[in-house]
Design a protein around this motif. Sequence first.
Motif, PDB file in Angstrom:
ATOM      1  N   VAL A 107       0.002 -11.383  61.872  1.00 18.53           N
ATOM      2  CA  VAL A 107       0.414 -11.154  63.266  1.00 18.53           C
ATOM      3  C   VAL A 107       0.479  -9.646  63.534  1.00 18.53           C
ATOM      4  O   VAL A 107       0.132  -9.170  64.620  1.00 18.53           O
ATOM      5  CB  VAL A 107       1.785 -11.827  63.552  1.00 18.53           C
ATOM      6  CG1 VAL A 107       2.310 -11.428  64.932  1.00 18.53           C
ATOM      7  CG2 VAL A 107       1.657 -13.345  63.456  1.00 18.53           C
ATOM      8  N   GLN A 108       0.903  -8.883  62.504  1.00 13.25           N
ATOM      9  CA  GLN A 108       0.990  -7.423  62.651  1.00 13.25           C
ATOM     10  C   GLN A 108      -0.384  -6.820  62.972  1.00 13.25           C
ATOM     11  O   GLN A 108      -0.499  -5.928  63.819  1.00 13.25           O
ATOM     12  CB  GLN A 108       1.533  -6.764  61.364  1.00 13.25           C
ATOM     13  CG  GLN A 108       3.011  -6.955  61.143  1.00 13.25           C
ATOM     14  CD  GLN A 108       3.328  -8.271  60.423  1.00 13.25           C
ATOM     15  OE1 GLN A 108       2.454  -9.144  60.307  1.00 13.25           O
ATOM     16  NE2 GLN A 108       4.562  -8.436  59.972  1.00 13.25           N
ATOM     17  N   GLU A 109      -1.426  -7.332  62.309  1.00  8.58           N
ATOM     18  CA  GLU A 109      -2.785  -6.820  62.559  1.00  8.58           C
ATOM     19  C   GLU A 109      -3.244  -7.173  63.974  1.00  8.58           C
ATOM     20  O   GLU A 109      -3.901  -6.372  64.642  1.00  8.58           O
ATOM     21  CB  GLU A 109      -3.773  -7.388  61.532  1.00  8.58           C
ATOM     22  CG  GLU A 109      -3.678  -6.722  60.162  1.00  8.58           C
ATOM     23  CD  GLU A 109      -4.650  -7.318  59.158  1.00  8.58           C
ATOM     24  OE1 GLU A 109      -5.718  -6.711  58.941  1.00  8.58           O
ATOM     25  OE2 GLU A 109      -4.351  -8.392  58.590  1.00  8.58           O
ATOM     26  N   LEU A 137     -16.133  -5.887  70.974  1.00  7.30           N
ATOM     27  CA  LEU A 137     -16.797  -6.484  69.814  1.00  7.30           C
ATOM     28  C   LEU A 137     -18.278  -6.107  69.782  1.00  7.30           C
ATOM     29  O   LEU A 137     -18.829  -5.760  68.734  1.00  7.30           O
ATOM     30  CB  LEU A 137     -16.651  -8.011  69.865  1.00  7.30           C
ATOM     31  CG  LEU A 137     -17.041  -8.807  68.620  1.00  7.30           C
ATOM     32  CD1 LEU A 137     -16.144  -8.464  67.437  1.00  7.30           C
ATOM     33  CD2 LEU A 137     -16.962 -10.304  68.905  1.00  7.30           C
ATOM     34  N   ASP A 138     -18.909  -6.141  70.944  1.00 11.20           N
ATOM     35  CA  ASP A 138     -20.321  -5.778  71.064  1.00 11.20           C
ATOM     36  C   ASP A 138     -20.539  -4.314  70.685  1.00 11.20           C
ATOM     37  O   ASP A 138     -21.474  -3.967  69.973  1.00 11.20           O
ATOM     38  CB  ASP A 138     -20.784  -6.034  72.509  1.00 11.20           C
ATOM     39  CG  ASP A 138     -22.278  -5.829  72.670  1.00 11.20           C
ATOM     40  OD1 ASP A 138     -23.035  -6.420  71.873  1.00 11.20           O
ATOM     41  OD2 ASP A 138     -22.689  -5.086  73.569  1.00 11.20           O
ATOM     42  N   GLN A 139     -19.633  -3.434  71.164  1.00  7.77           N
ATOM     43  CA  GLN A 139     -19.726  -2.008  70.847  1.00  7.77           C
ATOM     44  C   GLN A 139     -19.550  -1.763  69.356  1.00  7.77           C
ATOM     45  O   GLN A 139     -20.243  -0.925  68.776  1.00  7.77           O
ATOM     46  CB  GLN A 139     -18.643  -1.231  71.617  1.00  7.77           C
ATOM     47  CG  GLN A 139     -19.004  -0.960  73.055  1.00  7.77           C
ATOM     48  CD  GLN A 139     -20.232  -0.075  73.165  1.00  7.77           C
ATOM     49  OE1 GLN A 139     -20.173   1.112  72.869  1.00  7.77           O
ATOM     50  NE2 GLN A 139     -21.342  -0.646  73.557  1.00  7.77           N
ATOM     51  N   LEU A 140     -18.639  -2.498  68.748  1.00  9.03           N
ATOM     52  CA  LEU A 140     -18.387  -2.365  67.315  1.00  9.03           C
ATOM     53  C   LEU A 140     -19.660  -2.663  66.530  1.00  9.03           C
ATOM     54  O   LEU A 140     -20.013  -1.964  65.575  1.00  9.03           O
ATOM     55  CB  LEU A 140     -17.263  -3.326  66.908  1.00  9.03           C
ATOM     56  CG  LEU A 140     -16.479  -3.011  65.641  1.00  9.03           C
ATOM     57  CD1 LEU A 140     -15.823  -1.653  65.714  1.00  9.03           C
ATOM     58  CD2 LEU A 140     -15.417  -4.074  65.413  1.00  9.03           C
ATOM     59  N   GLY A 141     -20.374  -3.705  66.952  1.00  5.91           N
ATOM     60  CA  GLY A 141     -21.636  -4.074  66.302  1.00  5.91           C
ATOM     61  C   GLY A 141     -22.674  -2.985  66.428  1.00  5.91           C
ATOM     62  O   GLY A 141     -23.392  -2.669  65.472  1.00  5.91           O
ATOM     63  N   GLN A 142     -22.759  -2.347  67.608  1.00  8.87           N
ATOM     64  CA  GLN A 142     -23.752  -1.289  67.821  1.00  8.87           C
ATOM     65  C   GLN A 142     -23.436  -0.050  66.980  1.00  8.87           C
ATOM     66  O   GLN A 142     -24.335   0.576  66.432  1.00  8.87           O
ATOM     67  CB  GLN A 142     -23.815  -0.923  69.308  1.00  8.87           C
ATOM     68  CG  GLN A 142     -24.408  -2.044  70.157  1.00  8.87           C
ATOM     69  CD  GLN A 142     -24.882  -1.565  71.514  1.00  8.87           C
ATOM     70  OE1 GLN A 142     -25.565  -0.564  71.620  1.00  8.87           O
ATOM     71  NE2 GLN A 142     -24.523  -2.287  72.552  1.00  8.87           N
ATOM     72  N   VAL A 175     -10.987  -6.970  62.337  1.00  8.05           N
ATOM     73  CA  VAL A 175     -10.980  -6.804  63.798  1.00  8.05           C
ATOM     74  C   VAL A 175     -11.932  -7.814  64.439  1.00  8.05           C
ATOM     75  O   VAL A 175     -11.591  -8.493  65.415  1.00  8.05           O
ATOM     76  CB  VAL A 175     -11.379  -5.361  64.196  1.00  8.05           C
ATOM     77  CG1 VAL A 175     -11.640  -5.250  65.696  1.00  8.05           C
ATOM     78  CG2 VAL A 175     -10.285  -4.377  63.782  1.00  8.05           C
ATOM     79  N   GLU A 176     -13.133  -7.937  63.867  1.00 14.87           N
ATOM     80  CA  GLU A 176     -14.123  -8.887  64.397  1.00 14.87           C
ATOM     81  C   GLU A 176     -13.589 -10.323  64.322  1.00 14.87           C
ATOM     82  O   GLU A 176     -13.742 -11.098  65.265  1.00 14.87           O
ATOM     83  CB  GLU A 176     -15.439  -8.755  63.615  1.00 14.87           C
ATOM     84  CG  GLU A 176     -16.171  -7.458  63.887  1.00 14.87           C
ATOM     85  CD  GLU A 176     -17.394  -7.266  63.004  1.00 14.87           C
ATOM     86  OE1 GLU A 176     -18.352  -6.612  63.460  1.00 14.87           O
ATOM     87  OE2 GLU A 176     -17.396  -7.753  61.852  1.00 14.87           O
ATOM     88  N   ALA A 177     -12.975 -10.654  63.186  1.00 14.54           N
ATOM     89  CA  ALA A 177     -12.441 -12.015  62.993  1.00 14.54           C
ATOM     90  C   ALA A 177     -11.329 -12.323  64.004  1.00 14.54           C
ATOM     91  O   ALA A 177     -11.260 -13.428  64.552  1.00 14.54           O
ATOM     92  CB  ALA A 177     -11.920 -12.181  61.570  1.00 14.54           C
ATOM     93  N   ILE A 178     -10.465 -11.335  64.260  1.00 14.07           N
ATOM     94  CA  ILE A 178      -9.364 -11.527  65.213  1.00 14.07           C
ATOM     95  C   ILE A 178      -9.913 -11.823  66.613  1.00 14.07           C
ATOM     96  O   ILE A 178      -9.491 -12.775  67.267  1.00 14.07           O
ATOM     97  CB  ILE A 178      -8.432 -10.277  65.246  1.00 14.07           C
ATOM     98  CG1 ILE A 178      -7.637 -10.177  63.934  1.00 14.07           C
ATOM     99  CG2 ILE A 178      -7.476 -10.331  66.437  1.00 14.07           C
ATOM    100  CD1 ILE A 178      -6.915  -8.853  63.729  1.00 14.07           C
ATOM    101  N   ILE A 179     -10.878 -10.998  67.050  1.00 13.07           N
ATOM    102  CA  ILE A 179     -11.430 -11.183  68.404  1.00 13.07           C
ATOM    103  C   ILE A 179     -12.158 -12.525  68.510  1.00 13.07           C
ATOM    104  O   ILE A 179     -12.026 -13.241  69.514  1.00 13.07           O
ATOM    105  CB  ILE A 179     -12.364 -10.006  68.788  1.00 13.07           C
ATOM    106  CG1 ILE A 179     -11.561  -8.698  68.825  1.00 13.07           C
ATOM    107  CG2 ILE A 179     -13.036 -10.261  70.144  1.00 13.07           C
ATOM    108  CD1 ILE A 179     -12.397  -7.439  69.001  1.00 13.07           C
TER     109      ILE A 179
END
Length: 448
Positions: free
Chosen positions: A410-412, A335-340, A376-380
């Motif tokens: 659920v699939q996501e 999640l942190d990497q995604l933000g960067q 993705v962010e919301a799921i994590i």
Amino acid sequence: MAFEGLADRLQATMQKIRGKGKVSEADVKAMMREVRLALLEADVNFKVVKQFVNKVSERAVGQDVMKSLTPGQQVIKVVKEELTELMGGEQSQIATAKRPPTVIMMAGLQGAGKTTTTGKLANLLRKKYNKKPLLVAADIYRPAAIKQLETLGKQLDLPVFSMGDKVSPVEIARQAIDKAKEEHHDYVLIDTAGRLHIDNELMGELKEIKEIATPDEIFLVVDAMTGQDAVNVAQNFNDQLEISGVILTKLDGDTRGGAALSIRSVTEKPIKFVGMGEKMDALEAFHPERMASRILGMGDMLTLIEKAQTSVDEEKAKELEQKFRTASFTLDDFLDQLGQVKNMGPLDELLKMMPGANKIKGMDNLQVDEKQIGHVEAIIRSMTMKEKEQPEIINAGRRRRIAKGSGTSVQEVNRLLKQFEEMKKMMKQMTGMQQKGKKKGGFKLPFM
């Protein structure tokens, strides 16, 4: 990117000649006809087009090209070199006064984005060059200009010198420079008044400010979306004010890009910076060679690396390398990497900077769905700390809860968990290769 239409046409033209074992003068002539049309369609000044085509034609039919082992590649090399030269050849560095402060005067017509660009430039000077800039509100005529600059100053945590709208801009500039000397500022950025058109009153005032401030740089801010009008504005300002460089705004917009290719030739003044978005860090130094590479579909790895270096925390990168090696990389780290990565800019633009990206089918129309990244962010974020650290405990019931909590399916959730496991395996392999590479002086993970 502003040059998208031009890039498509030129890349298609280059492709026809790229692999040719033999190139005739007729081939070069046919290619130049296509190049001429592509440049004119991109709104490049017709005199500039004529000069460019003549230069390339002359070099392309020379003995060095025609008798080389790869004439097609040599012709493309000539086109790239001349395109680079057309845009200025080398990057033009920003001036630095022998004794600070360095004074920069920002000029331009109303609506070109001058005030915002003044803030962006100050931000760049502080972040990239570690300088201490002072913003000066010298546009006393546009009611919102002073307030706008003060708001930008607060947003960026940068000082703004203002004396309201009852004091002359010349006096504001004089007192601002005195203040900058007292407070040891490295740069003074004077945001001058603009008009909807060039007039004698505007030019007279700008000349007075120039006389009292003796600027080290006079930057003309021009809206790239205005096409040939941008070139005419630049020529007029240069004739009367003798500008030292141009900053093109909205180069990321839906524009044909002809202004960027014409301004340098017409004014003989360099493009110093380009605005590539709305955010306050979306101002880049202009590199003619890198832009020529991007136009011809050769990628722009140097800019990509620079973006990564400014957006990726070096300490975190080292920490992540260790986590990859020991397989302790968690979904929180992801999640942190995604933000960067998001901080580096739009992902579709970043992907297009990769060499060879133009050859990937569908890359031209690629649009990364930012909503998917949001999912993705919301799921994590819907997972417990233990689930983020040990995804293997996420059973069917937990997956349903996470999907409901994140507003996804659920699939996501399943897809993300599968991709995360595959990524962990791949990164462990890559770090293993890196360790072997260090012994042999070879492979290295980017930015680590």
